[in-house]
Write an enzyme that holds these catalytic residues in place. Sequence first.
Site, PDB file in Angstrom:
ATOM      1  N   ASP A  99      23.017  17.472 -29.499  1.00  0.00           N
ATOM      2  CA  ASP A  99      24.143  17.644 -30.419  1.00  0.00           C
ATOM      3  C   ASP A  99      24.070  19.067 -30.949  1.00  0.00           C
ATOM      4  O   ASP A  99      23.093  19.438 -31.596  1.00  0.00           O
ATOM      5  CB  ASP A  99      23.943  16.642 -31.575  1.00  0.00           C
ATOM      6  CG  ASP A  99      25.217  16.242 -32.256  1.00  0.00           C
ATOM      7  OD1 ASP A  99      26.113  17.090 -32.337  1.00  0.00           O
ATOM      8  OD2 ASP A  99      25.298  15.094 -32.718  1.00  0.00           O
ATOM      9  N   ASP A 195      29.722  19.333 -31.833  1.00  0.00           N
ATOM     10  CA  ASP A 195      30.208  18.849 -33.115  1.00  0.00           C
ATOM     11  C   ASP A 195      31.486  19.605 -33.512  1.00  0.00           C
ATOM     12  O   ASP A 195      31.517  20.844 -33.463  1.00  0.00           O
ATOM     13  CB  ASP A 195      29.106  19.104 -34.152  1.00  0.00           C
ATOM     14  CG  ASP A 195      29.354  18.418 -35.477  1.00  0.00           C
ATOM     15  OD1 ASP A 195      29.256  17.195 -35.517  1.00  0.00           O
ATOM     16  OD2 ASP A 195      29.631  19.137 -36.461  1.00  0.00           O
ATOM     17  N   GLU A 254      33.330  16.687 -29.680  1.00  0.00           N
ATOM     18  CA  GLU A 254      33.825  15.797 -30.729  1.00  0.00           C
ATOM     19  C   GLU A 254      35.107  16.416 -31.266  1.00  0.00           C
ATOM     20  O   GLU A 254      35.062  17.417 -31.982  1.00  0.00           O
ATOM     21  CB  GLU A 254      32.815  15.650 -31.870  1.00  0.00           C
ATOM     22  CG  GLU A 254      33.303  14.650 -32.915  1.00  0.00           C
ATOM     23  CD  GLU A 254      32.817  14.924 -34.339  1.00  0.00           C
ATOM     24  OE1 GLU A 254      32.892  14.023 -35.169  1.00  0.00           O
ATOM     25  OE2 GLU A 254      32.375  16.066 -34.625  1.00  0.00           O
ATOM     26  N   HIS A 319      27.428   7.573 -35.713  1.00  0.00           N
ATOM     27  CA  HIS A 319      26.792   7.798 -37.014  1.00  0.00           C
ATOM     28  C   HIS A 319      27.810   8.099 -38.120  1.00  0.00           C
ATOM     29  O   HIS A 319      27.412   8.360 -39.251  1.00  0.00           O
ATOM     30  CB  HIS A 319      25.800   8.951 -36.889  1.00  0.00           C
ATOM     31  CG  HIS A 319      26.479  10.243 -36.568  1.00  0.00           C
ATOM     32  ND1 HIS A 319      27.112  10.467 -35.358  1.00  0.00           N
ATOM     33  CD2 HIS A 319      26.675  11.355 -37.306  1.00  0.00           C
ATOM     34  CE1 HIS A 319      27.663  11.669 -35.385  1.00  0.00           C
ATOM     35  NE2 HIS A 319      27.415  12.223 -36.545  1.00  0.00           N
ATOM     36  N   ASP A 320      29.097   8.112 -37.776  1.00  0.00           N
ATOM     37  CA  ASP A 320      30.135   8.379 -38.774  1.00  0.00           C
ATOM     38  C   ASP A 320      30.986   7.149 -39.097  1.00  0.00           C
ATOM     39  O   ASP A 320      31.865   7.222 -39.962  1.00  0.00           O
ATOM     40  CB  ASP A 320      31.088   9.481 -38.267  1.00  0.00           C
ATOM     41  CG  ASP A 320      30.403  10.838 -38.149  1.00  0.00           C
ATOM     42  OD1 ASP A 320      29.486  11.117 -38.936  1.00  0.00           O
ATOM     43  OD2 ASP A 320      30.807  11.625 -37.260  1.00  0.00           O
TER      44      ASP A 320
HETATM   45  C1  GLC Z   1      30.885  15.750 -37.328  1.00  0.00           C
HETATM   46  C2  GLC Z   1      29.657  14.874 -37.390  1.00  0.00           C
HETATM   47  C3  GLC Z   1      29.458  14.449 -38.814  1.00  0.00           C
HETATM   48  C4  GLC Z   1      29.268  15.682 -39.662  1.00  0.00           C
HETATM   49  C5  GLC Z   1      30.421  16.659 -39.489  1.00  0.00           C
HETATM   50  C6  GLC Z   1      30.077  18.017 -40.033  1.00  0.00           C
HETATM   51  O1  GLC Z   1      32.029  15.045 -37.630  1.00  0.00           O
HETATM   52  O2  GLC Z   1      29.781  13.794 -36.511  1.00  0.00           O
HETATM   53  O3  GLC Z   1      28.369  13.593 -38.955  1.00  0.00           O
HETATM   54  O4  GLC Z   1      29.171  15.327 -41.014  1.00  0.00           O
HETATM   55  O5  GLC Z   1      30.726  16.861 -38.139  1.00  0.00           O
HETATM   56  O6  GLC Z   1      29.118  18.623 -39.221  1.00  0.00           O
END
Ligand code: GLC
Length: 519
Positions: A99, A195, A254, A319-320
């Site tokens: 990641d 990310d 993402e 994880h979100d």
């Molecule tokens: C992405 C991650 C999340 C994080 C955000 C800021 O959405 O999945 O967990 O808080 O980015 O890095």
Amino acid sequence: MDDFLWWRDGVIYQIYPRSFSDSNGDGLGDLIGIVSHLDYLNDLGIDAIWLSPFQPTPDKDFGYDVSNYTAVDPRFGTLADFDRLVEGAHLRGMRIVLDLVLNHTSDQHAWFRESSSSQDNSKRDWYIWRECPNNWQASFGGSAWEYDPGTRQYYLHLFTKEQPDVNWRNPEVRKAMLDVFRFWLEHGVDGFRLDVFNAYFKDPDLPDNPPKFGLRAFDRQRHIHDIDQPEMIPFLNELRGLLDSYPERYAVGETYLAKLQKTISYCGEDKLHAAFSFDFTSNDLFFPWDPAWWMDQITRREEATNQASIWPTTVLSNHDLPRAASRYSRGEDDAQAKLAMSLLLTLRGTPFLYYGEEIAMRDISLKRGEILDPPGRKYWPIYKGRDGCRSPMQWNDKPFAGFSNTRPWLPVHPDYTRRNVAAQQADPDSMFNFTRNLLHLRKETPALRRGSFIPLKTPRGTLAYLRQTDDQCVLVRMNFRKSQVNIAQPAGEWRAVFTSAEGARGRLTPYEIQLFSKE
Ligand code: GLC
């Protein structure tokens, strides 16, 4: 086997390292903890491991605020431990996906410390500094601009104020970021999860975002100037060139505030291999359990991804998000979690499995004072944050669920004495064995991995489709209801290959899943 390509045909398993396995008794999971479970993962039948960040972090966003991209946080281990993990995974035929959180750094990163030391520091332009803020909002609440009294300017942060956004328009930043990829590629990493990649570039003039209707201030504007800028594509072209200079490397993005068409536009032979469009979870407060809604979402993404020749990704948990089992299952029963798992593993696209999903782990619930996650602290009780889905992995019924020998950083779910890997391995009807069997069936069934998707008309409350290659066809049927449904017997020479219940051909019992195959 046919031309198996790990990221297209395989299943990717996400590990949140601090919650998977604690080898040194400090209450936080670590890399050696993961190494000690590689045989478990291999036996489960996954093909690749995506590791959430394990780089040094002050934990303002629990790893997503990185203070050094090319090191391991000592709480999680060493670079040598990481090499052991890569080697152990490769020995077992599994890949490693890292990641990378490159939209922003931690405010404790050396780059930001320099940048914020004075207006004429050589790294000043590595971040986005302005005299006056515009109307942009941070997604974790409040203005996206923070005033720095030391240098009397504001810096931009799309997340917490301890996560300053870097200035991707600066060629030195771009080079430094590509060097981060090179560093990990040289350590044998097979792929990257980027990310919030589509936020790297902002409109250089920083205009106000136009207003729209919404609940939070963040939602009351159209995010057209802070994300999805055209400069993203040439960068992805450059990154793909780097990845393609190594064999079988992969990048999945993402997509921040994902829209299906936009997501697809970032994928292709000279861009990302894949990007998350979050077709089934894009509204993280509302998760329909209606087969008509699912079919609508599925066919929409089928049309769009087929037209663009893009391979989709399927995500139900991460994880979100609240865990799939917490969203769909009632009480202790895992029938709906099994149905959700069947969708994840039999739709067309790469499944992303989240640690603990294979035993239908449920979210923990925390009191207000126990919440650690910044958006949860900010928006409680409307939104309680993401701690719920990040609790320690439940390995067995020993204290702290076999995750650690000391109190973990987040509480273990109180159901761990009943819901754990060891107990479920011993029970043929468990979620674990259901998941494992389906993963292994998927592995040996090309139509499930690669076949086209053909929707079928079925009675209300049910969902059915075919997955088809030139020489194999699989029929998938599911009942979303808690009552029995009569359904026509499949015509032709179908062989029953999988069921969650009795497998009768003329009916589906409550929440039953049936798979038939024809060569
Ligand atoms: C992405 C991650 C999340 C994080 C955000 C800021 O959405 O999945 O967990 O808080 O980015 O890095």
